[in-house]
Design an enzyme around this catalytic site. Structure first.
Site, PDB file in Angstrom:
ATOM      1  N   ASN A 177       0.719  -1.097  -0.096  1.00  0.00           N
ATOM      2  CA  ASN A 177       0.067  -0.116  -0.036  1.00  0.00           C
ATOM      3  C   ASN A 177       0.968   1.204   0.085  1.00  0.00           C
ATOM      4  O   ASN A 177       2.044   1.341   0.380  1.00  0.00           O
ATOM      5  CB  ASN A 177      -1.096   0.074   1.272  1.00  0.00           C
ATOM      6  CG  ASN A 177      -1.718  -1.087   1.220  1.00  0.00           C
ATOM      7  OD1 ASN A 177      -1.972  -1.753   0.250  1.00  0.00           O
ATOM      8  ND2 ASN A 177      -2.311  -1.647   2.362  1.00  0.00           N
ATOM      9  N   VAL A 178       0.368   2.488  -0.547  1.00  0.00           N
ATOM     10  CA  VAL A 178       1.247   3.468  -0.705  1.00  0.00           C
ATOM     11  C   VAL A 178       0.426   4.672   0.140  1.00  0.00           C
ATOM     12  O   VAL A 178       0.831   5.821  -0.063  1.00  0.00           O
ATOM     13  CB  VAL A 178       1.219   3.867  -1.974  1.00  0.00           C
ATOM     14  CG1 VAL A 178       2.020   3.052  -2.991  1.00  0.00           C
ATOM     15  CG2 VAL A 178      -0.217   4.207  -2.712  1.00  0.00           C
ATOM     16  N   HIS A 236       5.958  -0.368  -2.679  1.00  0.00           N
ATOM     17  CA  HIS A 236       5.454   0.339  -3.836  1.00  0.00           C
ATOM     18  C   HIS A 236       5.659   1.744  -3.431  1.00  0.00           C
ATOM     19  O   HIS A 236       4.847   2.554  -4.072  1.00  0.00           O
ATOM     20  CB  HIS A 236       4.111  -0.218  -4.080  1.00  0.00           C
ATOM     21  CG  HIS A 236       4.039  -1.471  -4.660  1.00  0.00           C
ATOM     22  ND1 HIS A 236       2.715  -2.283  -4.483  1.00  0.00           N
ATOM     23  CD2 HIS A 236       5.051  -2.332  -5.050  1.00  0.00           C
ATOM     24  CE1 HIS A 236       3.080  -3.352  -4.819  1.00  0.00           C
ATOM     25  NE2 HIS A 236       4.319  -3.606  -5.129  1.00  0.00           N
ATOM     26  N   CYS A 293      11.410  13.804  -8.684  1.00  0.00           N
ATOM     27  CA  CYS A 293      11.458  14.314  -9.956  1.00  0.00           C
ATOM     28  C   CYS A 293      11.490  13.269 -10.999  1.00  0.00           C
ATOM     29  O   CYS A 293      12.084  12.097 -10.438  1.00  0.00           O
ATOM     30  CB  CYS A 293      12.283  15.400 -10.364  1.00  0.00           C
ATOM     31  SG  CYS A 293      13.992  14.884 -10.558  1.00  0.00           S
ATOM     32  N   SER A 317      -4.749  -9.455  -3.141  1.00  0.00           N
ATOM     33  CA  SER A 317      -5.203 -10.565  -4.362  1.00  0.00           C
ATOM     34  C   SER A 317      -4.270 -11.510  -4.645  1.00  0.00           C
ATOM     35  O   SER A 317      -4.584 -12.286  -5.395  1.00  0.00           O
ATOM     36  CB  SER A 317      -5.675  -9.664  -5.379  1.00  0.00           C
ATOM     37  OG  SER A 317      -5.043  -8.707  -6.165  1.00  0.00           O
TER      38      SER A 317
HETATM   39  C1  BV8 Z   1       8.380  -5.143 -11.669  1.00  0.00           C
HETATM   40  C2  BV8 Z   1       1.903   1.712  -6.493  1.00  0.00           C
HETATM   41  C3  BV8 Z   1      10.426  -5.423 -12.978  1.00  0.00           C
HETATM   42  C4  BV8 Z   1       1.344   2.531  -7.719  1.00  0.00           C
HETATM   43  C5  BV8 Z   1       1.518  -0.605  -7.332  1.00  0.00           C
HETATM   44  C6  BV8 Z   1       5.864 -11.452 -13.309  1.00  0.00           C
HETATM   45  C7  BV8 Z   1       4.857 -12.141 -13.409  1.00  0.00           C
HETATM   46  C8  BV8 Z   1       3.666 -11.400 -13.981  1.00  0.00           C
HETATM   47  C9  BV8 Z   1       3.596  -9.908 -14.245  1.00  0.00           C
HETATM   48  C10 BV8 Z   1       4.944  -9.348 -13.711  1.00  0.00           C
HETATM   49  C11 BV8 Z   1       5.930  -9.953 -13.208  1.00  0.00           C
HETATM   50  N1  BV8 Z   1       6.948  -9.109 -12.842  1.00  0.00           N
HETATM   51  C12 BV8 Z   1       6.542  -7.916 -13.016  1.00  0.00           C
HETATM   52  C13 BV8 Z   1       5.250  -8.090 -13.766  1.00  0.00           C
HETATM   53  C14 BV8 Z   1       4.446  -6.905 -13.997  1.00  0.00           C
HETATM   54  C15 BV8 Z   1       3.747  -6.284 -12.849  1.00  0.00           C
HETATM   55  C16 BV8 Z   1       2.596  -7.157 -12.431  1.00  0.00           C
HETATM   56  O1  BV8 Z   1       2.718  -7.653 -11.387  1.00  0.00           O
HETATM   57  N2  BV8 Z   1       1.517  -7.024 -12.996  1.00  0.00           N
HETATM   58  C17 BV8 Z   1       0.204  -7.682 -12.615  1.00  0.00           C
HETATM   59  C18 BV8 Z   1      -0.738  -6.930 -12.453  1.00  0.00           C
HETATM   60  C19 BV8 Z   1       0.200  -8.920 -13.481  1.00  0.00           C
HETATM   61  N3  BV8 Z   1       4.692  -5.809 -11.852  1.00  0.00           N
HETATM   62  C20 BV8 Z   1       5.493  -4.729 -12.003  1.00  0.00           C
HETATM   63  O2  BV8 Z   1       5.327  -4.087 -12.731  1.00  0.00           O
HETATM   64  C21 BV8 Z   1       6.243  -4.406 -10.701  1.00  0.00           C
HETATM   65  N4  BV8 Z   1       7.830  -4.095 -11.168  1.00  0.00           N
HETATM   66  O3  BV8 Z   1       8.442  -6.300 -11.347  1.00  0.00           O
HETATM   67  O4  BV8 Z   1       9.605  -4.455 -12.358  1.00  0.00           O
HETATM   68  C22 BV8 Z   1       9.526  -5.859 -14.331  1.00  0.00           C
HETATM   69  C23 BV8 Z   1       8.967  -4.656 -14.887  1.00  0.00           C
HETATM   70  C24 BV8 Z   1       8.057  -5.112 -16.138  1.00  0.00           C
HETATM   71  C25 BV8 Z   1       7.928  -6.528 -16.413  1.00  0.00           C
HETATM   72  C26 BV8 Z   1       8.513  -7.620 -15.584  1.00  0.00           C
HETATM   73  C27 BV8 Z   1       9.444  -7.097 -14.648  1.00  0.00           C
HETATM   74  C28 BV8 Z   1       5.901  -3.239 -10.007  1.00  0.00           C
HETATM   75  C29 BV8 Z   1       4.379  -3.419  -9.243  1.00  0.00           C
HETATM   76  C30 BV8 Z   1       4.276  -2.273  -8.367  1.00  0.00           C
HETATM   77  C31 BV8 Z   1       3.062  -1.456  -8.892  1.00  0.00           C
HETATM   78  N5  BV8 Z   1       2.717  -0.508  -8.279  1.00  0.00           N
HETATM   79  N6  BV8 Z   1       1.037   0.445  -6.543  1.00  0.00           N
HETATM   80  C32 BV8 Z   1      -0.264   2.997  -7.118  1.00  0.00           C
HETATM   81  O5  BV8 Z   1      -0.881   2.637  -6.048  1.00  0.00           O
HETATM   82  O6  BV8 Z   1      -0.745   3.816  -7.887  1.00  0.00           O
HETATM   83  S1  BV8 Z   1       0.439  -2.217  -7.145  1.00  0.00           S
HETATM   84  C33 BV8 Z   1      -0.943  -1.710  -6.753  1.00  0.00           C
HETATM   85  O7  BV8 Z   1      -1.431  -3.092  -6.634  1.00  0.00           O
HETATM   86  C34 BV8 Z   1      -1.095  -1.358  -5.228  1.00  0.00           C
HETATM   87  O8  BV8 Z   1      -0.054  -1.262  -4.553  1.00  0.00           O
HETATM   88  C35 BV8 Z   1      -1.940  -2.501  -4.756  1.00  0.00           C
HETATM   89  O9  BV8 Z   1      -1.628  -2.668  -3.403  1.00  0.00           O
HETATM   90  C36 BV8 Z   1      -1.084  -3.656  -5.473  1.00  0.00           C
HETATM   91  C37 BV8 Z   1      -1.593  -5.178  -5.468  1.00  0.00           C
HETATM   92  O10 BV8 Z   1      -2.963  -4.906  -5.241  1.00  0.00           O
HETATM   93  P1  BV8 Z   1      -3.896  -5.362  -3.867  1.00  0.00           P
HETATM   94  O11 BV8 Z   1      -2.906  -4.740  -2.737  1.00  0.00           O
HETATM   95  O12 BV8 Z   1      -3.708  -6.948  -3.791  1.00  0.00           O
HETATM   96  O13 BV8 Z   1      -5.087  -4.853  -4.044  1.00  0.00           O
HETATM   97  P2  BV8 Z   1      -6.305  -5.626  -4.575  1.00  0.00           P
HETATM   98  O14 BV8 Z   1      -7.291  -4.452  -5.034  1.00  0.00           O
HETATM   99  O15 BV8 Z   1      -5.693  -6.219  -6.001  1.00  0.00           O
HETATM  100  O16 BV8 Z   1      -6.846  -6.754  -3.733  1.00  0.00           O
HETATM  101  C38 BV8 Z   1      -7.613  -6.274  -2.587  1.00  0.00           C
HETATM  102  C39 BV8 Z   1      -7.570  -7.712  -1.775  1.00  0.00           C
HETATM  103  O17 BV8 Z   1      -8.088  -7.159  -0.542  1.00  0.00           O
HETATM  104  C40 BV8 Z   1      -8.696  -8.525  -2.481  1.00  0.00           C
HETATM  105  O18 BV8 Z   1      -8.081  -9.955  -2.309  1.00  0.00           O
HETATM  106  C41 BV8 Z   1      -9.890  -8.414  -1.648  1.00  0.00           C
HETATM  107  O19 BV8 Z   1     -10.622  -9.574  -1.377  1.00  0.00           O
HETATM  108  C42 BV8 Z   1      -9.079  -8.036  -0.352  1.00  0.00           C
HETATM  109  N7  BV8 Z   1     -10.159  -7.409   0.728  1.00  0.00           N
HETATM  110  C43 BV8 Z   1     -11.121  -6.616   0.525  1.00  0.00           C
HETATM  111  N8  BV8 Z   1     -11.778  -6.110   1.662  1.00  0.00           N
HETATM  112  C44 BV8 Z   1     -10.887  -6.558   2.442  1.00  0.00           C
HETATM  113  C45 BV8 Z   1     -10.005  -7.581   2.008  1.00  0.00           C
HETATM  114  N9  BV8 Z   1      -9.145  -8.308   2.813  1.00  0.00           N
HETATM  115  C46 BV8 Z   1      -9.152  -8.083   4.348  1.00  0.00           C
HETATM  116  N10 BV8 Z   1     -10.280  -7.276   4.743  1.00  0.00           N
HETATM  117  C47 BV8 Z   1     -11.096  -6.537   4.230  1.00  0.00           C
HETATM  118  N11 BV8 Z   1     -12.033  -5.765   4.525  1.00  0.00           N
END
Ligand code: BV8
Length: 249
Positions: A104-105, A121, A129, A192
């Site tokens: 989280n941010v 993150h 910058c 997630s």
């Molecule tokens: C990188 C900042 C090298 C910005 C964020 C390997 C495999 C596949 C893809 C990749 C890989 N390596 C890299 C990638 C690409 C990408 C990626 O992972 N893509 C995904 C979507 C497939 N990763 C990157 O680009 C990372 N960089 O690895 O660099 C590289 C680069 C390119 C290609 C290869 C290598 C950088 C990732 C960072 C992105 N920045 N945040 C901003 O916030 O604006 S990530 C962003 O999503 C947030 O930080 C957020 O926290 C994060 C993850 O989501 P979650 O926190 O899980 O939130 P979500 O909404 O998804 O889920 C919420 C959960 O809460 C649910 O499960 C729900 O059921 C639950 N919930 C709901 N209510 C409750 C609850 N739980 C408990 N109590 C409740 N009440």
């Protein structure tokens, strides 16, 4: 709410643990009123794909739009407060050696009193910058309709967060991986499990022999690999876990 025996088992593991590593995602801030990342972003932003806005390409394509999206989120976060989930994790950190790794941010863990936080993150309350990462004060960023120029190098100011397609800080990632590999228990809360490399950390813990516990009202891609899934909201489950650890003291 999760089955009592599962809660009891989680309390037993946490009470016996010397060190606990916690991985949190947007779900831990949901009960503070912060929309999770994949919720339909409420209001004006519903029509945009967050992953497009949270990327260097998105910023290059439309710096004003991305700037305003973060300004809106930053102001929203300023209005909300940590919830019982954040406070429970802060209390756990007083009872056990806790490393809190967050995706989280929003800065809410720090506001709740947690220490030893690794912000994988970044933080939307910090700015830098584009070209050199020169820091830029939040006060100077507030209220602007578009990204200012860096006083030191002239490049655009951006939020100090890790965008999709950007590398995480190698030192923060190294510390997070180390915390996953050396803990007795890993607590995975409100994520997630889709974003890498954060989503790999629970596997490091499991491979190293830690007990792994997930707190989430939904099943995730991580669930089948973890020892326990506590089905419910973090704001209800985490206080119950910490109360159980306190009772056992
Ligand atoms: C990188 C900042 C090298 C910005 C964020 C390997 C495999 C596949 C893809 C990749 C890989 N390596 C890299 C990638 C690409 C990408 C990626 O992972 N893509 C995904 C979507 C497939 N990763 C990157 O680009 C990372 N960089 O690895 O660099 C590289 C680069 C390119 C290609 C290869 C290598 C950088 C990732 C960072 C992105 N920045 N945040 C901003 O916030 O604006 S990530 C962003 O999503 C947030 O930080 C957020 O926290 C994060 C993850 O989501 P979650 O926190 O899980 O939130 P979500 O909404 O998804 O889920 C919420 C959960 O809460 C649910 O499960 C729900 O059921 C639950 N919930 C709901 N209510 C409750 C609850 N739980 C408990 N109590 C409740 N009440």
């Amino acid at each position: 709410m999760a089955a009592p025996d599962a809660i009891g088992q989680a309390i037993e593991w946490l009470a016996a643990a010397r060190s606990v590593t916690v991985l949190t995602g947007a779900g831990v801030s949901k009960e503070s009123g912060v929309p999770t990342f994949r919720d339909a972003q409420s209001g004006l932003w519903g029509q945009y794909d967050p992953e497009t806005l949270a990327s260097p390409e998105g910023f290059r394509r439309n710096p004003t739009l991305v700037w305003q999206w973060y300004a809106w989120r930053s102001e929203m976060v300023e209005q909300v407060a940590p919830n019982p989930a954040h406070f429970a994790l802060a209390r756990l950190g007083e009872l056990k050696a806790v490393t809190l790794v967050t995706q989280n941010v929003d800065g809410l863990h720090e506001r709740a009193g947690s220490r030893n936080i690794l912000e994988l993150h970044g933080n939307i309350r910090r700015y830098k910058c584009l070209s050199h990462g020169h820091p830029f004060l939040l006060e100077d960023a507030r209220g602007r309709e578009e990204p200012p120029a860096c006083p030191q190098c002239g490049s655009l100011i951006r939020p100090d967060v890790v965008w999709f397609g950007e590398m995480l800080s190698p030192s923060i990632l190294k510390q997070a991986a180390e915390a996953a590999r050396t803990c007795d228990v890993m607590l995975v809360v409100g994520t997630s499990g889709l974003v890498q490399p954060a989503a790999s950390l629970p596997f490091y813990a499991a491979e190293a022999g830690a007990r792994t516990i997930e707190v989430n009202p939904e099943v995730t891609p991580l669930t089948r690999y973890l020892d326990l899934h506590l089905n419910g909201a973090a704001g209800a489950i985490l206080p119950a876990l910490v109360a159980g650890v306190e009772e056992g003291r």
